[in-house]
Scaffold this motif. Structure first.
Motif, short mmCIF file in Angstrom:
data_model
loop_
_atom_site.label_atom_id
_atom_site.label_comp_id
_atom_site.label_asym_id
_atom_site.label_seq_id
_atom_site.Cartn_x
_atom_site.Cartn_y
_atom_site.Cartn_z
N GLY A 74 1.07 -0.77 0.14
CA GLY A 74 -0.32 0.11 0.04
C GLY A 74 0.91 0.95 -0.40
N VAL A 75 1.97 1.06 1.05
CA VAL A 75 2.92 2.23 0.91
C VAL A 75 3.59 2.89 -0.74
N THR A 76 3.99 1.79 -1.10
CA THR A 76 5.04 1.64 -2.71
C THR A 76 4.07 1.47 -3.34
N LEU A 77 2.48 1.78 -3.52
CA LEU A 77 1.73 1.77 -5.12
C LEU A 77 0.43 2.31 -4.68
N ALA A 78 0.63 3.82 -3.18
CA ALA A 78 -0.25 4.74 -3.20
C ALA A 78 -0.35 5.50 -3.86
N ALA A 79 0.36 6.23 -4.20
CA ALA A 79 0.77 7.81 -5.76
C ALA A 79 -0.20 7.15 -6.88
N LEU A 80 1.21 5.81 -7.29
CA LEU A 80 0.50 5.41 -8.53
C LEU A 80 -1.35 4.32 -8.37
N THR A 81 -1.82 4.61 -7.48
CA THR A 81 -2.82 3.34 -7.46
C THR A 81 -3.92 5.13 -7.50
N GLY A 82 -3.31 6.26 -6.73
CA GLY A 82 -4.23 7.43 -7.46
C GLY A 82 -3.89 7.94 -8.59
N SER A 83 -2.98 8.13 -9.33
CA SER A 83 -2.39 8.33 -10.78
C SER A 83 -3.45 7.32 -11.73
N ILE A 84 -3.66 5.98 -11.25
CA ILE A 84 -4.31 5.57 -11.98
C ILE A 84 -6.10 5.85 -11.80
N ILE A 85 -6.44 5.94 -11.06
CA ILE A 85 -7.86 5.90 -10.92
C ILE A 85 -8.78 7.45 -10.51
N ALA A 86 -7.54 9.01 -11.10
CA ALA A 86 -7.82 9.81 -11.75
C ALA A 86 -7.52 9.53 -13.00
N ASP A 87 -7.43 9.01 -13.81
CA ASP A 87 -7.29 8.50 -15.04
C ASP A 87 -8.04 7.87 -15.45
N VAL A 88 -8.10 7.00 -14.51
CA VAL A 88 -9.57 6.06 -15.19
C VAL A 88 -11.08 6.83 -15.43
N ALA A 89 -11.05 8.04 -14.52
CA ALA A 89 -12.06 8.95 -13.60
C ALA A 89 -12.38 9.48 -14.66
N GLY A 90 -11.40 10.09 -15.34
CA GLY A 90 -10.96 11.14 -16.75
C GLY A 90 -10.46 10.40 -17.77
N GLY A 91 -11.12 10.01 -18.38
CA GLY A 91 -11.16 9.01 -19.90
C GLY A 91 -9.97 8.44 -20.20
N ARG A 92 -8.83 9.01 -19.15
CA ARG A 92 -7.16 9.25 -20.61
C ARG A 92 -7.02 6.94 -20.09
N ASP A 93 -6.14 7.00 -20.26
CA ASP A 93 -5.15 5.84 -20.75
C ASP A 93 -3.43 5.71 -19.45
N PRO A 94 -3.94 4.85 -18.36
CA PRO A 94 -3.21 4.71 -17.60
C PRO A 94 -1.73 3.94 -17.93
N ARG A 95 -0.97 4.84 -17.38
CA ARG A 95 0.43 4.54 -17.51
C ARG A 95 0.80 2.60 -17.37
#
Length: 411
Positions: free
Chosen positions: A375-396
């Motif tokens: 959870g600590v390692t991937l928290a920030a990446l998870t936030g980025s992924i969730i924002a991309d999904v919400a915004g209709g963008r393609d996560p990396r």
């Protein structure tokens, strides 16, 4: 973007999701039945564990599990009643231990770990959190040369997937970390790893930034999710979107959202040693003992144990204590009397990958849980992924590897 979002969970994963969505323009409310960062985010080993790319279930996992269970003082604890109630999880976990499934999982996690620091850095810059994180590298320490040789293939695979690691003999390891004794068998240096000096403060700074930007942090217990938002014991919170990031409690709310990946509470324990108890200055993982040691702001943290039991069951510190004992022959000062003890549940899924993406039966709900030890390692990446999904963008990242509907491959 515009609209309202309720994030369920005020741990590092939930707060990182809130922060990312807020910066995209959403009005964000974060709710948790406890305080900010007081769950698993508070008590974990605090490593940015970019070398942890392997799933827990690998070939031979059933035999390994049986051997570990035979050790009455070992780090694996399975309460029989809990195992019976969660047989589907354990069956799927064992089924994941094939060479092909382990390969797929390893490659998927390696791709995510490669982006962990890149995702954290802008978050740390924005919240003023760089002083809480050390990009120190870490050592995987072995008690014998034979154990180090036996692990050679795993580190070669890590190297092939982009995780830098270098074998060290006893003298080289002790030069890098003088707290090690000459009784170790050797070590692997992982320069890409690091750690958080105070995970609770990191969560609080994330929460403070969310509030500074107009978000709300509420203490409330969610009882359900529907098309209009979230129901709580104190009333309804209306929202256009909901993010489920409630850790080990997420499955209770996910059942009606078309998700059938089983999740269990895998509890971890830690003990804190007073500052100055050990001269340890960088993170160390005692590989055979499965104990992580971290020099944090409040002292030395020793974290270990995988206890399968209800998330809110009473702590069994007496059973966990032997796991942390007897390590002073390898690391100076770590047999000191603990000044505090902790237990908390990790949200674990059979294939050791988080559950990220839209809920199958409720597309307005975004799932962000099941991170297990990471959870600590991937928290920030998870936030980025969730924002991309919400915004209709393609996560990396390849969302197929973490999608809620991958459950068919978990059978």
């Amino acid at each position: 973007m515009s609209g309202s979002v309720v994030v369920l969970g005020a741990g590092l994963v939930g707060l990182a999701c809130a922060h990312a969505l807020q910066r995209d323009g959403y009005a964000v409310t974060v709710i948790d039945r406890g305080g900010v960062g007081e769950g698993a985010s508070f008590g974990n080993a605090a490593h940015i564990a970019v070398a942890s790319i392997f799933p827990q279930a690998t070939p031979g996992i059933l035999g390994q599990t049986v051997r570990m269970l035979r050790d009455p003082q070992g780090p694996l604890i399975v309460r029989p009643g809990y195992a019976v109630r969660h047989l589907p999880w354990f069956a799927r976990f064992v089924a994941q231990g094939t060479a092909e499934r382990a390969r797929v999982g390893t490659h998927a996690m390696a791709a995510m770990m490669a982006q962990a620091w890149e995702a954290w850095q802008p978050v740390l810059d924005d919240i003023g959190g760089n002083d809480l994180v050390r990009r120190s590298g870490a050592l995987h320490v072995f008690g014998s040369q034979a154990a180090l040789r036996a692990a050679h293939g795993a580190y070669e695979l890590r190297r092939s997937l982009g995780v830098a690691c270098t074998p060290l003999d006893v003298d080289q390891a002790r030069a890098m970390e003088p707290a090690l004794t000459d009784r170790i068998g050797g070590a692997m240096s992982i320069p890409g790893m690091g750690y958080v000096t105070d995970t609770l403060m990191l969560a609080r700074r994330l929460a403070a930034r969310v509030e500074e930007l107009g978000g709300r942090i509420l203490r409330a217990e969610a009882t359900g999710i529907d098309a209009g938002g979230v129901r709580t014991k104190d009333g309804r919170l209306r929202a256009d979107r909901v993010v489920l990031a409630a850790g080990a409690w997420s499955h209770r709310l996910a059942r009606g959202l078309g998700v059938d990946i089983p999740l269990v509470a895998e509890r971890g324990y830690h003990v804190m040693l007073a500052p100055g108890s050990s001269p340890l200055r960088m993170p160390v993982l005692m590989v055979e003992r499965k104990v992580a040691l971290t020099p944090m702001a409040a002292g030395i943290r020793m974290a270990s144990v995988a206890e399968f039991t209800p998330a809110d069951a009473p702590a069994d510190h007496a059973r966990a204590a032997p796991v942390f004992g007897g390590l002073e022959r390898f690391v100076q000062g770590v047999d000191a009397e603990p000044v505090s003890k902790w237990v908390g549940p990790r949200p674990s899924v059979p294939d050791s990958r988080p559950i990220l993406g839209q809920a199958p039966a409720a597309p307005h709900v975004l799932l962000a849980y099941g991170h297990g030890h990471l959870g600590v390692t991937l928290a920030a990446l998870t936030g980025s992924i969730i924002a991309d999904v919400a915004g209709g963008r393609d996560p990396r990242v390849d969302l197929r590897a973490v999608a809620p509907l991958r459950s068919q491959r978990l059978r």
